[in-house]
Design a protein around this motif. Structure first.
Motif, PDB file in Angstrom:
ATOM      1  N   SER A  18       0.834  -1.213   0.000  1.00  0.00           N
ATOM      2  CA  SER A  18       0.000   0.000   0.000  1.00  0.00           C
ATOM      3  C   SER A  18       0.866   1.259   0.000  1.00  0.00           C
ATOM      4  CB  SER A  18      -0.976  -0.002   1.170  1.00  0.00           C
ATOM      5  OG  SER A  18      -0.339   0.311   2.370  1.00  0.00           O
ATOM      6  N   THR A  19       1.993   1.221   0.709  1.00  0.00           N
ATOM      7  CA  THR A  19       2.908   2.357   0.713  1.00  0.00           C
ATOM      8  C   THR A  19       3.488   2.581  -0.677  1.00  0.00           C
ATOM      9  OG1 THR A  19       3.481   1.906   3.023  1.00  0.00           O
ATOM     10  CG2 THR A  19       4.996   3.314   1.791  1.00  0.00           C
ATOM     11  N   THR A  20       3.854   1.495  -1.333  1.00  0.00           N
ATOM     12  CA  THR A  20       4.397   1.584  -2.689  1.00  0.00           C
ATOM     13  C   THR A  20       3.352   2.126  -3.658  1.00  0.00           C
ATOM     14  OG1 THR A  20       5.870  -0.276  -2.228  1.00  0.00           O
ATOM     15  CG2 THR A  20       5.513   0.274  -4.549  1.00  0.00           C
ATOM     16  N   GLU A  21       2.117   1.650  -3.532  1.00  0.00           N
ATOM     17  CA  GLU A  21       1.049   2.146  -4.403  1.00  0.00           C
ATOM     18  C   GLU A  21       0.811   3.629  -4.188  1.00  0.00           C
ATOM     19  OE1 GLU A  21      -2.068  -0.571  -3.347  1.00  0.00           O
ATOM     20  OE2 GLU A  21      -1.471  -2.036  -4.868  1.00  0.00           O
ATOM     21  N   SER A  22       0.882   4.081  -2.939  1.00  0.00           N
ATOM     22  CA  SER A  22       0.721   5.513  -2.653  1.00  0.00           C
ATOM     23  C   SER A  22       1.864   6.315  -3.268  1.00  0.00           C
ATOM     24  CB  SER A  22       0.682   5.756  -1.153  1.00  0.00           C
ATOM     25  OG  SER A  22      -0.472   5.189  -0.598  1.00  0.00           O
ATOM     26  N   ALA A  23       3.067   5.779  -3.169  1.00  0.00           N
ATOM     27  CA  ALA A  23       4.226   6.455  -3.754  1.00  0.00           C
ATOM     28  C   ALA A  23       4.079   6.543  -5.276  1.00  0.00           C
ATOM     29  CB  ALA A  23       5.518   5.727  -3.381  1.00  0.00           C
ATOM     30  N   ILE A  24       3.578   5.482  -5.878  1.00  0.00           N
ATOM     31  CA  ILE A  24       3.365   5.484  -7.332  1.00  0.00           C
ATOM     32  C   ILE A  24       2.343   6.546  -7.709  1.00  0.00           C
ATOM     33  CG2 ILE A  24       2.379   4.141  -9.244  1.00  0.00           C
ATOM     34  CD1 ILE A  24       3.753   1.663  -7.972  1.00  0.00           C
ATOM     35  N   ARG A  25       1.250   6.638  -6.944  1.00  0.00           N
ATOM     36  CA  ARG A  25       0.239   7.665  -7.218  1.00  0.00           C
ATOM     37  C   ARG A  25       0.847   9.059  -7.112  1.00  0.00           C
ATOM     38  NH1 ARG A  25      -3.157   4.089  -4.316  1.00  0.00           N
ATOM     39  NH2 ARG A  25      -2.776   5.229  -2.413  1.00  0.00           N
ATOM     40  N   ALA A  26       1.662   9.274  -6.090  1.00  0.00           N
ATOM     41  CA  ALA A  26       2.301  10.579  -5.909  1.00  0.00           C
ATOM     42  C   ALA A  26       3.244  10.883  -7.073  1.00  0.00           C
ATOM     43  CB  ALA A  26       3.057  10.630  -4.580  1.00  0.00           C
ATOM     44  N   LEU A  27       3.997   9.879  -7.516  1.00  0.00           N
ATOM     45  CA  LEU A  27       4.900  10.070  -8.650  1.00  0.00           C
ATOM     46  C   LEU A  27       4.131  10.355  -9.935  1.00  0.00           C
ATOM     47  CD1 LEU A  27       7.542   7.295  -7.920  1.00  0.00           C
ATOM     48  CD2 LEU A  27       7.913   9.762  -7.852  1.00  0.00           C
ATOM     49  N   GLU A  28       3.000   9.687 -10.114  1.00  0.00           N
ATOM     50  CA  GLU A  28       2.168   9.949 -11.297  1.00  0.00           C
ATOM     51  C   GLU A  28       1.652  11.384 -11.287  1.00  0.00           C
ATOM     52  OE1 GLU A  28      -0.645   6.742 -10.935  1.00  0.00           O
ATOM     53  OE2 GLU A  28       0.525   5.432 -12.246  1.00  0.00           O
ATOM     54  N   LEU A  29       1.253  11.876 -10.099  1.00  0.00           N
ATOM     55  CA  LEU A  29       0.817  13.275  -9.988  1.00  0.00           C
ATOM     56  C   LEU A  29       1.965  14.224 -10.314  1.00  0.00           C
ATOM     57  CD1 LEU A  29      -1.421  13.284  -6.792  1.00  0.00           C
ATOM     58  CD2 LEU A  29      -2.124  13.839  -9.106  1.00  0.00           C
ATOM     59  N   ASN A  30       3.157  13.908  -9.796  1.00  0.00           N
ATOM     60  CA  ASN A  30       4.321  14.738 -10.093  1.00  0.00           C
ATOM     61  C   ASN A  30       4.620  14.752 -11.581  1.00  0.00           C
ATOM     62  OD1 ASN A  30       4.744  15.506  -7.455  1.00  0.00           O
ATOM     63  ND2 ASN A  30       6.203  13.877  -7.035  1.00  0.00           N
TER      64      ASN A  30
END
Length: 126
Positions: A18-30
């Protein structure tokens, strides 16, 4: 491996996932914001005449999280968070929610990215 050890490992893996998925979402937003900046820079280069008459910061915002198009009103904030108006303002007073931006004496808005980041943070706390 004991059953309890197995469950602990599974829980840890689930948390990492779940932490990795959140990081991926944040990177996609960036990435989305970087693409927006790149597009705006191209516009600046293509419109040299405009650059001469307008200030560069207004054409090419340096902080993509503060663009006017990313301001959202309370109705959208309540829809995104599933929290009531009063709960949002209570959390703001408790410093547990992003501050609103005053647009006029009777109008406020929030930066979409700040609200999304708060949601992701709450998801990570599970």
């Amino acid at each position: 491996m004991k059953r309890s050890e197995y469950e602990i490992v599974c829980n840890q893996l689930s948390h990492i996932k779940s932490t990795t998925e959140s990081a991926i979402r944040a990177l996609e937003l960036n990435l989305k914001y970087l693409n927006t900046i790149e597009s705006q820079l191209r516009t600046c280069i293509d419109n040299k005449a405009l650059i001469a008459t307008l200030t560069l910061p207004s054409l090419c915002p340096t902080d993509p999280t503060k663009q006017p198009s990313d301001l959202i009103k309370i109705k959208e904030v309540t829809q995104m968070t599933s929290l009531s108006r009063s709960t949002i303002y209570t959390k703001i007073n408790q410093q547990d929610f992003p501050q609103s931006i005053s647009l006029s004496c009777r109008s406020v808005a929030w930066v979409r990215k700040e609200v999304e980041d708060w949601i992701y943070l709450k998801m990570d706390e599970r």
